[in-house]
Design a protein around this motif. Sequence first.
Motif, short mmCIF file in Angstrom:
data_model
loop_
_atom_site.label_atom_id
_atom_site.label_comp_id
_atom_site.label_asym_id
_atom_site.label_seq_id
_atom_site.Cartn_x
_atom_site.Cartn_y
_atom_site.Cartn_z
N GLY A 1 0.78 -1.24 0.00
CA GLY A 1 0.00 0.00 0.00
C GLY A 1 0.81 1.28 0.00
O GLY A 1 0.53 2.20 0.75
N LEU A 2 1.83 1.36 -0.86
CA LEU A 2 2.59 2.61 -1.00
C LEU A 2 1.73 3.63 -1.73
O LEU A 2 1.19 3.35 -2.79
CB LEU A 2 3.82 2.38 -1.87
CG LEU A 2 5.05 1.66 -1.33
CD1 LEU A 2 5.98 1.35 -2.51
CD2 LEU A 2 5.77 2.50 -0.31
N GLY A 3 1.62 4.82 -1.18
CA GLY A 3 0.93 5.90 -1.88
C GLY A 3 1.95 6.92 -2.31
O GLY A 3 2.71 6.72 -3.26
N CYS B 1 4.39 7.57 -0.46
CA CYS B 1 5.63 7.02 0.09
C CYS B 1 6.45 6.36 -1.01
O CYS B 1 5.93 6.05 -2.08
CB CYS B 1 5.33 5.97 1.15
SG CYS B 1 4.43 6.58 2.57
N GLY C 1 -1.92 3.72 -5.85
CA GLY C 1 -1.14 3.06 -4.81
C GLY C 1 -0.47 1.81 -5.37
O GLY C 1 -0.87 1.27 -6.39
N ARG C 2 0.59 1.37 -4.69
CA ARG C 2 1.36 0.21 -5.15
C ARG C 2 1.71 -0.72 -4.00
O ARG C 2 2.04 -0.26 -2.92
CB ARG C 2 2.70 0.68 -5.74
CG ARG C 2 2.62 1.52 -6.98
CD ARG C 2 3.99 2.16 -7.22
NE ARG C 2 4.11 2.82 -8.51
CZ ARG C 2 3.84 4.09 -8.73
NH1 ARG C 2 3.39 4.85 -7.74
NH2 ARG C 2 3.99 4.63 -9.91
N PRO D 1 -3.07 -2.39 4.99
CA PRO D 1 -2.56 -1.51 3.93
C PRO D 1 -3.10 -1.78 2.54
O PRO D 1 -3.18 -0.86 1.73
CB PRO D 1 -1.04 -1.73 3.98
CG PRO D 1 -0.80 -2.91 4.83
CD PRO D 1 -1.97 -3.07 5.72
N GLU D 2 -3.49 -3.02 2.24
CA GLU D 2 -3.92 -3.31 0.87
C GLU D 2 -5.43 -3.28 0.69
O GLU D 2 -5.93 -3.43 -0.42
CB GLU D 2 -3.42 -4.69 0.44
CG GLU D 2 -1.96 -4.72 0.11
CD GLU D 2 -1.62 -5.96 -0.69
OE1 GLU D 2 -1.76 -7.06 -0.11
OE2 GLU D 2 -1.24 -5.84 -1.85
N ASP E 1 -8.47 3.79 -3.29
CA ASP E 1 -7.27 2.99 -3.53
C ASP E 1 -6.99 2.13 -2.30
O ASP E 1 -7.85 1.99 -1.44
CB ASP E 1 -6.08 3.91 -3.84
CG ASP E 1 -5.07 3.25 -4.78
OD1 ASP E 1 -4.64 2.13 -4.50
OD2 ASP E 1 -4.72 3.88 -5.79
N MET E 2 -5.76 1.60 -2.23
CA MET E 2 -5.38 0.80 -1.07
C MET E 2 -5.33 1.71 0.17
O MET E 2 -4.90 2.86 0.10
CB MET E 2 -3.99 0.22 -1.27
CG MET E 2 -3.84 -0.64 -2.51
SD MET E 2 -2.12 -1.20 -2.61
CE MET E 2 -2.05 -1.80 -4.28
N ALA E 3 -5.76 1.14 1.31
CA ALA E 3 -5.84 1.93 2.54
C ALA E 3 -4.50 2.57 2.90
O ALA E 3 -4.45 3.73 3.31
CB ALA E 3 -6.33 1.06 3.70
N GLY E 4 -3.42 1.83 2.73
CA GLY E 4 -2.10 2.37 3.07
C GLY E 4 -1.79 3.62 2.27
O GLY E 4 -1.32 4.63 2.80
N ALA E 5 -2.08 3.55 0.97
CA ALA E 5 -1.77 4.65 0.06
C ALA E 5 -2.58 5.90 0.41
O ALA E 5 -2.08 7.02 0.35
CB ALA E 5 -2.04 4.22 -1.38
N ILE E 6 -3.84 5.72 0.79
CA ILE E 6 -4.71 6.85 1.08
C ILE E 6 -4.42 7.44 2.46
O ILE E 6 -4.26 8.64 2.63
CB ILE E 6 -6.20 6.40 1.07
CG1 ILE E 6 -6.58 5.77 -0.26
CG2 ILE E 6 -7.14 7.53 1.47
CD1 ILE E 6 -6.93 6.73 -1.33
N THR F 1 -1.85 7.27 4.55
CA THR F 1 -0.56 7.88 4.88
C THR F 1 -0.55 9.37 4.52
O THR F 1 0.07 10.16 5.22
CB THR F 1 0.62 7.19 4.16
OG1 THR F 1 0.26 6.94 2.82
CG2 THR F 1 1.00 5.91 4.85
N VAL F 2 -1.25 9.75 3.45
CA VAL F 2 -1.26 11.16 3.07
C VAL F 2 -1.88 12.00 4.19
O VAL F 2 -1.41 13.08 4.53
CB VAL F 2 -2.02 11.38 1.74
CG1 VAL F 2 -2.00 12.84 1.35
CG2 VAL F 2 -1.41 10.54 0.64
#
Lengths: 163, 211
Positions: free
Chosen positions: A28-30, A32, A139-140, B59-60, B151-156, B158-159
């Motif tokens: 779940g890299l956004g 980052c 995200g990745r 996170p995913e 999107d994935m929870a981690g990606a959203i 963290t911002v």
Amino acid sequence: MTMMKTIVNVGIADTKTVSSPNTIRTLGLGSCIGTVLYDERSGIAGLSHILLPDSSQARAGNISPMKYADTAIPQLLEMLHEQGARNIKAKMAGGAQMFQAGKGTSFMRIGDKNIEAVQNALRKLNIKVVSADVGGNLGRTIEFDPVTSKLSIRKRNQDVFTI
Amino acid sequence: MDVFQLTSFQKDILKEIGNIGAGNAATSLSQLLGSKIDMMVPNVEIADFNEVIDLVGGPEQPIVGLMFQVEGEITGVMAIVVDVEEAEYFVQKLTHNKDFQLSEQTNGAELEIAMSALSEIGNILTGSYLSALSDFTGMNLQPSIPHLGIDMAGAIMTVGLLEISQVTDYCIIIDTEIRQEEQGHEQIRGNFLFIPDPESFQKLFAKLGWN
């Protein structure tokens, strides 16, 4: 005897190392960045998941150096050197812009700053970036396999690909 | 005051904030959707960033996240997190389009309407949460414009945590879950996450007279 293969998980603001045949990943890299440093010959690799570009911007002490590009990358290199890795190369992914930059704070554009900061940190250490998948707005999840030196990348609603 | 050493009394105050804010927001949501919304007892957690993301499914986990900066006498982040299916249900209800789905096939015009409907729901819910909180504390609080991400929870998530991450590696999170049950529709859930900046706690407790 069969060798058990494990996947090492790296969290946010975290850095870990791995040796083949095990793999290392971060989810779940956004905005980052996940930076992989690896030595093909020894099969030793490490992954850092940074959140922010610059540790000098921190507004308080006692902050994890693994959170910032400028401090995490040199520390990861040191960790790998201690384990005997040489001839280190890099692959990187992340730095997306997850939200449309409107009137929001500068943090809405942090992805680009993170990309630049990781590239700068690598340049200072004379580490070559072999391949990268950065920017965009998705995200990745990434996973590195030290056996093949391939970094596999998965985005939402997309097939996995490797760089 | 070390904000990461909350007394059980301070924790109760923060839970009450979740009750008042999310309670008011849940009422707004049930009026908006014309159906009953249940609110769970709020959780107050001291969590690192990885744990915050675990609170919303890891996170995913695909999520629809609406993020707001909270501005005024208390600052912080408000996040409304719902499953993709729930976001679809919101859009279906609001636009009277029973077949709406959020997928990569969703066409541009439809997606734009959906994004705007979701942002508007976010505005209403965050507005309700913060106005109830303003009334309770006597402090002036406003939300920023919404930032919507799918999107994935981690990606959203963290911002939303970036601002706080410049000060600390931990945050105090007031997490209130809402649920809805409707005939013919499986249970859907969402979370209101209020993450005040560390320096806001002192102000909050002082204002409420419980220092």
